[in-house]
Enzyme design. Sequence first.
Site, PDB file in Angstrom:
ATOM      1  N   ARG A  40       5.078  -0.141   4.186  1.00 52.60           N
ATOM      2  CA  ARG A  40       6.105  -1.128   3.872  1.00 52.60           C
ATOM      3  C   ARG A  40       6.548  -1.806   5.174  1.00 52.60           C
ATOM      4  O   ARG A  40       6.742  -1.139   6.202  1.00 52.60           O
ATOM      5  CB  ARG A  40       7.326  -0.462   3.224  1.00 52.60           C
ATOM      6  CG  ARG A  40       7.126  -0.072   1.762  1.00 52.60           C
ATOM      7  CD  ARG A  40       6.974  -1.283   0.841  1.00 52.60           C
ATOM      8  NE  ARG A  40       6.823  -0.922  -0.562  1.00 52.60           N
ATOM      9  CZ  ARG A  40       5.644  -0.744  -1.172  1.00 52.60           C
ATOM     10  NH1 ARG A  40       4.504  -0.879  -0.497  1.00 52.60           N
ATOM     11  NH2 ARG A  40       5.600  -0.443  -2.457  1.00 52.60           N
TER      12      ARG A  40
ATOM     13  N   GLU B 202       8.611 -10.360   2.989  1.00 48.73           N
ATOM     14  CA  GLU B 202       7.350 -10.880   2.451  1.00 48.73           C
ATOM     15  C   GLU B 202       7.690 -12.027   1.520  1.00 48.73           C
ATOM     16  O   GLU B 202       8.576 -11.860   0.684  1.00 48.73           O
ATOM     17  CB  GLU B 202       6.599  -9.790   1.680  1.00 48.73           C
ATOM     18  CG  GLU B 202       6.041  -8.741   2.618  1.00 48.73           C
ATOM     19  CD  GLU B 202       5.293  -7.614   1.922  1.00 48.73           C
ATOM     20  OE1 GLU B 202       5.088  -7.694   0.697  1.00 48.73           O
ATOM     21  OE2 GLU B 202       4.936  -6.647   2.595  1.00 48.73           O
TER      22      GLU B 202
ATOM     23  N   HIS C  98      -0.206  -8.155   1.818  1.00 50.53           N
ATOM     24  CA  HIS C  98       0.064  -6.988   0.956  1.00 50.53           C
ATOM     25  C   HIS C  98      -1.040  -6.828  -0.107  1.00 50.53           C
ATOM     26  O   HIS C  98      -0.762  -6.851  -1.308  1.00 50.53           O
ATOM     27  CB  HIS C  98       1.442  -7.125   0.292  1.00 50.53           C
ATOM     28  CG  HIS C  98       2.043  -5.789  -0.057  1.00 50.53           C
ATOM     29  ND1 HIS C  98       3.391  -5.511   0.021  1.00 50.53           N
ATOM     30  CD2 HIS C  98       1.467  -4.640  -0.507  1.00 50.53           C
ATOM     31  CE1 HIS C  98       3.613  -4.267  -0.364  1.00 50.53           C
ATOM     32  NE2 HIS C  98       2.460  -3.721  -0.687  1.00 50.53           N
TER      33      HIS C  98
HETATM   34  C1  DGY Z   1       2.120   0.087  -3.703  1.00 51.56           C
HETATM   35  O1  DGY Z   1       1.531   0.411  -4.747  1.00 51.56           O
HETATM   36  O2  DGY Z   1       3.241   0.493  -3.431  1.00 51.56           O
HETATM   37  C2  DGY Z   1       1.387  -0.801  -2.749  1.00 51.56           C
HETATM   38  O3  DGY Z   1       2.179  -1.240  -1.723  1.00 51.56           O
HETATM   39  C3  DGY Z   1       0.800  -1.984  -3.472  1.00 51.56           C
HETATM   40  O4  DGY Z   1      -0.239  -1.597  -4.227  1.00 51.56           O
END
Ligand code: DGY
Length: 329
Positions: A237, A266, A285
């Site tokens: 993240r 983002e 992402h």
């Molecule tokens: C998640 O699943 O948390 C990823 O960041 C995106 O697939």
Amino acid sequence: MTKVWITRALPPEALDALKPYCEVEVWPLETPPPKSEILRRIGDLDAMLTMLTDPIDAEVIAAAGPRFRAISQMAVGYDNIHIPAATQRGIAVGHTPGVLTETTADMAWALLMAVARRVVEAHQEVQKGIWRPWGPFVLCGQEVYGATLGIIGFGRIGQAVARRAAGFSMRILYHDPDRHPELEAQLGVQYASLDDLLSSADFISLHAYLSESTRRMINSETLGKVKPGAILINTARGGMVDQEALYHSLKEGRLAGAGLDVTDPEPIDPSSPLLNLPNVIITPHIASASTVTRQKMALLAVQNLIAGLKGEPMPHCVNPEALTRGQAA
Ligand code: DGY
């Protein structure tokens, strides 16, 4: 009629699996619905299937109507959802761990290799018509084979990255709130304190959930401890990294490069100076973005949702205690 709102189009097989159970409405745009739209609708819903870009905060949860009983997130991370508020209301929250592990680890590895070996920079030169003749110093990057990898967050994805690193004969360090002696033996990894990991690793890869203890854990202080010339990879993240501190560390050459699949915010601010650094690769992402994995995530999210609608335990529930609360209410 049971009403479910899905905040982005899903693969058809996932949608078809859900339709026998409820009336389904799908947000038609590729951009997330604004919070005002979620607030406008949630009062008349039984459940939602959400994406990590949907702000399901305490205000949204408070606006849910009396029938609302489940949120199924199509992601493993759920930091966009106010879990205590959901639990308090007896709303079960599902997520999709497991099915995206290998795909996400592949992307971490792709970024690690691409930054280390300056793949994007080299490609961009060729695209511009620049082909520097082969020379001993041309586009030299970092050695990956035999280097030290530091993994922060040793859950499923961190472990999958460690398995890939073993193929490159890397020394592998991990830092996690829990020690995993059985995995240390099985995967040939060593536990390290955060400081030791930062000061020893040639590559640092982030794989923790975003929480109050991991938010901005990569900051000017921790970056001051990294081994000079290290490379940072983030597929977890964006909020784990203080981007301004990251920029300074890269600019000053303490960090040699960074591969970021996630940013904060983002999308990244188009004026972010990180976008102008040649030693930084940023992707939007997409770590879990293979067609097959996205199908699996959508199907698992639908299974969670159906269980939540029926008041049954979800295959993957973040707050199982919500179920007993919901039944008591
Ligand atoms: C998640 O699943 O948390 C990823 O960041 C995106 O697939």
